[in-house]
Scaffold this motif. Structure first.
Motif, PDB file in Angstrom:
ATOM      1  N   LYS A   1      -0.528  -3.086  50.958  1.00 33.96           N
ATOM      2  CA  LYS A   1      -1.776  -3.258  50.218  1.00 33.96           C
ATOM      3  C   LYS A   1      -1.548  -3.745  48.782  1.00 33.96           C
ATOM      4  CE  LYS A   1      -4.566  -0.782  53.178  1.00 33.96           C
ATOM      5  NZ  LYS A   1      -5.637  -1.434  53.834  1.00 33.96           N
ATOM      6  N   LYS A   2      -0.325  -4.130  48.464  1.00 36.34           N
ATOM      7  CA  LYS A   2      -0.029  -4.577  47.103  1.00 36.34           C
ATOM      8  C   LYS A   2      -0.860  -5.810  46.761  1.00 36.34           C
ATOM      9  CE  LYS A   2       4.533  -2.863  46.040  1.00 36.34           C
ATOM     10  NZ  LYS A   2       5.909  -3.179  45.710  1.00 36.34           N
ATOM     11  N   SER A   3      -1.476  -5.741  45.616  1.00 35.81           N
ATOM     12  CA  SER A   3      -2.236  -6.866  45.070  1.00 35.81           C
ATOM     13  C   SER A   3      -2.360  -6.630  43.571  1.00 35.81           C
ATOM     14  CB  SER A   3      -3.619  -6.954  45.730  1.00 35.81           C
ATOM     15  OG  SER A   3      -4.420  -5.855  45.356  1.00 35.81           O
ATOM     16  N   PRO A   4      -2.748  -7.650  42.832  1.00 38.23           N
ATOM     17  CA  PRO A   4      -2.901  -7.450  41.386  1.00 38.23           C
ATOM     18  C   PRO A   4      -3.918  -6.350  41.044  1.00 38.23           C
ATOM     19  CG  PRO A   4      -2.915  -9.789  41.900  1.00 38.23           C
ATOM     20  CD  PRO A   4      -2.925  -9.053  43.199  1.00 38.23           C
TER      21      PRO A   4
ATOM     22  N   SER B   1      -0.487  14.050  52.488  1.00 33.21           N
ATOM     23  CA  SER B   1      -1.911  14.035  52.119  1.00 33.21           C
ATOM     24  C   SER B   1      -2.133  13.200  50.854  1.00 33.21           C
ATOM     25  CB  SER B   1      -2.452  15.454  51.939  1.00 33.21           C
ATOM     26  OG  SER B   1      -1.800  16.098  50.876  1.00 33.21           O
ATOM     27  N   PHE B   2      -1.200  13.267  49.921  1.00 34.25           N
ATOM     28  CA  PHE B   2      -1.310  12.449  48.719  1.00 34.25           C
ATOM     29  C   PHE B   2      -1.302  10.965  49.072  1.00 34.25           C
ATOM     30  CE2 PHE B   2       0.956  10.050  45.380  1.00 34.25           C
ATOM     31  CZ  PHE B   2       0.014  10.163  44.369  1.00 34.25           C
ATOM     32  N   LEU B   3      -0.381  10.562  49.935  1.00 33.26           N
ATOM     33  CA  LEU B   3      -0.297   9.152  50.339  1.00 33.26           C
ATOM     34  C   LEU B   3      -1.543   8.713  51.093  1.00 33.26           C
ATOM     35  CD1 LEU B   3       3.459   8.923  51.388  1.00 33.26           C
ATOM     36  CD2 LEU B   3       2.399   7.965  49.332  1.00 33.26           C
ATOM     37  N   GLN B   4      -2.097   9.590  51.910  1.00 39.87           N
ATOM     38  CA  GLN B   4      -3.328   9.262  52.631  1.00 39.87           C
ATOM     39  C   GLN B   4      -4.489   9.069  51.661  1.00 39.87           C
ATOM     40  OE1 GLN B   4      -3.527  12.509  55.422  1.00 39.87           O
ATOM     41  NE2 GLN B   4      -2.388  11.389  56.994  1.00 39.87           N
ATOM     42  N   LYS B   5      -4.574   9.899  50.621  1.00 39.67           N
ATOM     43  CA  LYS B   5      -5.629   9.743  49.616  1.00 39.67           C
ATOM     44  C   LYS B   5      -5.452   8.437  48.845  1.00 39.67           C
ATOM     45  CE  LYS B   5      -6.672  14.612  49.045  1.00 39.67           C
ATOM     46  NZ  LYS B   5      -6.635  15.780  48.180  1.00 39.67           N
ATOM     47  N   VAL B   6      -4.234   8.097  48.549  1.00 44.66           N
ATOM     48  CA  VAL B   6      -3.973   6.833  47.858  1.00 44.66           C
ATOM     49  C   VAL B   6      -4.411   5.666  48.743  1.00 44.66           C
ATOM     50  CG1 VAL B   6      -2.149   5.309  46.981  1.00 44.66           C
ATOM     51  CG2 VAL B   6      -2.133   7.735  46.401  1.00 44.66           C
ATOM     52  N   LEU B   7      -4.085   5.735  50.029  1.00 42.63           N
ATOM     53  CA  LEU B   7      -4.508   4.689  50.961  1.00 42.63           C
ATOM     54  C   LEU B   7      -6.025   4.573  51.020  1.00 42.63           C
ATOM     55  CD1 LEU B   7      -2.048   4.902  53.977  1.00 42.63           C
ATOM     56  CD2 LEU B   7      -2.563   2.893  52.612  1.00 42.63           C
ATOM     57  N   GLU B   8      -6.722   5.703  51.081  1.00 40.63           N
ATOM     58  CA  GLU B   8      -8.189   5.686  51.092  1.00 40.63           C
ATOM     59  C   GLU B   8      -8.723   5.025  49.821  1.00 40.63           C
ATOM     60  OE1 GLU B   8      -9.559   9.703  51.586  1.00 40.63           O
ATOM     61  OE2 GLU B   8      -8.641   9.887  53.563  1.00 40.63           O
ATOM     62  N   HIS B   9      -8.130   5.371  48.688  1.00 41.38           N
ATOM     63  CA  HIS B   9      -8.559   4.789  47.417  1.00 41.38           C
ATOM     64  C   HIS B   9      -8.330   3.272  47.397  1.00 41.38           C
ATOM     65  CE1 HIS B   9      -9.827   5.217  43.277  1.00 41.38           C
ATOM     66  NE2 HIS B   9      -8.805   4.454  42.901  1.00 41.38           N
ATOM     67  N   LEU B  10      -7.205   2.836  47.939  1.00 37.00           N
ATOM     68  CA  LEU B  10      -6.909   1.403  47.999  1.00 37.00           C
ATOM     69  C   LEU B  10      -7.900   0.674  48.914  1.00 37.00           C
ATOM     70  CD1 LEU B  10      -3.002   1.474  48.223  1.00 37.00           C
ATOM     71  CD2 LEU B  10      -4.385   0.824  46.240  1.00 37.00           C
ATOM     72  N   GLU B  11      -8.253   1.300  50.014  1.00 35.90           N
ATOM     73  CA  GLU B  11      -9.217   0.691  50.927  1.00 35.90           C
ATOM     74  C   GLU B  11     -10.593   0.596  50.284  1.00 35.90           C
ATOM     75  OE1 GLU B  11      -8.983   2.958  54.531  1.00 35.90           O
ATOM     76  OE2 GLU B  11      -6.997   2.168  55.017  1.00 35.90           O
TER      77      GLU B  11
ATOM     78  N   GLU C   1     -10.545  -2.337  48.041  1.00 33.36           N
ATOM     79  CA  GLU C   1     -10.628  -3.589  48.796  1.00 33.36           C
ATOM     80  C   GLU C   1     -12.055  -3.852  49.270  1.00 33.36           C
ATOM     81  OE1 GLU C   1      -7.757  -3.443  51.932  1.00 33.36           O
ATOM     82  OE2 GLU C   1      -6.088  -3.941  50.599  1.00 33.36           O
ATOM     83  N   GLN C   2     -12.752  -2.810  49.677  1.00 36.29           N
ATOM     84  CA  GLN C   2     -14.131  -2.977  50.129  1.00 36.29           C
ATOM     85  C   GLN C   2     -15.026  -3.400  48.980  1.00 36.29           C
ATOM     86  OE1 GLN C   2     -15.215   0.712  51.995  1.00 36.29           O
ATOM     87  NE2 GLN C   2     -14.053   0.271  53.859  1.00 36.29           N
ATOM     88  N   LYS C   3     -14.791  -2.866  47.797  1.00 36.55           N
ATOM     89  CA  LYS C   3     -15.580  -3.273  46.635  1.00 36.55           C
ATOM     90  C   LYS C   3     -15.338  -4.751  46.322  1.00 36.55           C
ATOM     91  CE  LYS C   3     -15.821   1.129  44.193  1.00 36.55           C
ATOM     92  NZ  LYS C   3     -15.376   1.874  43.005  1.00 36.55           N
ATOM     93  N   LYS C   4     -14.125  -5.180  46.533  1.00 31.40           N
ATOM     94  CA  LYS C   4     -13.776  -6.564  46.267  1.00 31.40           C
ATOM     95  C   LYS C   4     -14.448  -7.493  47.283  1.00 31.40           C
ATOM     96  CE  LYS C   4      -9.695  -9.409  46.525  1.00 31.40           C
ATOM     97  NZ  LYS C   4      -8.263  -9.423  46.734  1.00 31.40           N
ATOM     98  N   VAL C   5     -14.486  -7.075  48.547  1.00 31.78           N
ATOM     99  CA  VAL C   5     -15.057  -7.898  49.607  1.00 31.78           C
ATOM    100  C   VAL C   5     -16.578  -7.915  49.520  1.00 31.78           C
ATOM    101  CG1 VAL C   5     -15.322  -8.127  52.100  1.00 31.78           C
ATOM    102  CG2 VAL C   5     -13.091  -7.565  51.134  1.00 31.78           C
ATOM    103  N   LEU C   6     -17.173  -6.778  49.276  1.00 30.86           N
ATOM    104  CA  LEU C   6     -18.626  -6.675  49.222  1.00 30.86           C
ATOM    105  C   LEU C   6     -19.087  -6.532  47.771  1.00 30.86           C
ATOM    106  CD1 LEU C   6     -19.129  -4.134  52.130  1.00 30.86           C
ATOM    107  CD2 LEU C   6     -19.448  -6.596  52.220  1.00 30.86           C
TER     108      LEU C   6
END
Length: 178
Positions: free
Chosen positions: A102-105, A154-164, A167-172
């Motif tokens: 999920k790496k991006s600027p 659980s920390f990594l899962q929360k980070v993934l949720e935050h990244l998603e 991404e959704q804010k960026k798309v929509l």
């Protein structure tokens, strides 16, 4: 036809009697033979010392290095503890791979912060492993180990949720509906 002299021949003929000529002493030949008969420097001895030193260094780095390596994790643990650790480790590695995908600027700061937090949790885990090796298995140590592993997942899962969510804010983009 007259042949032209070579410039080098001309130079030598011009300076023919100007050479420095020194007569050698009468005992020069004797001294020369004495130096030849003196014991020669033994290169074989030096080469053999070099080879022996190379072998010693090789053995020290290969055999001696293993004595100073960090022991494998959970070396003194039971099979159940080792299995638990390996299962959690695989899960953590998968979550880290997902985060790295999920790496991006836009996500760079979040990922960098998450990885620095993971280093802290990893350091805590290393301390737990050292405690396990020093004192053996106990319920408290096993509980601390599992708790640390669960916290990391659980920390990594929360980070993934935050990244998603990012991404959704960026798309929509924000749109107003009528």
């Amino acid at each position: 036809m007259k042949r032209k002299e070579d410039p080098i021949d001309e130079l030598f003929s011009k300076h023919q009697f100007q050479w420095d000529i020194e007569n050698l002493d009468a005992n020069h030949e004797v001294r020369f033979k004495e130096k030849l008969s003196q014991k020669k420097f033994n290169w074989r001895f030096i080469v053999s010392i070099g080879i022996a030193a190379s072998i010693a260094i090789f053995l020290f780095t290969t055999i001696g290095d293993t004595a100073y390596k960090k022991p494998s994790e959970l070396q003194y643990a039971s099979k159940e503890t080792i299995q638990t650790d390996s299962i959690f480790t695989v899960l953590i590695e998968r979550e880290l791979e997902k985060i790295n995908e999920k790496k991006s600027p836009e996500n760079k700061k979040i990922i960098v912060d998450a990885l620095s937090q993971m280093k802290i949790l990893d350091a805590d885990y290393d301390k737990i492993i050292q405690e396990l090796e020093a004192n053996g298995e106990s319920k408290q140590i096993i509980y601390a180990m599992i708790s640390n592993l669960q916290t990391r997942i659980s920390f990594l899962q929360k980070v993934l949720e935050h990244l998603e969510i990012n991404e959704q804010k960026k798309v929509l983009p924000d749109e107003k509906t009528m």
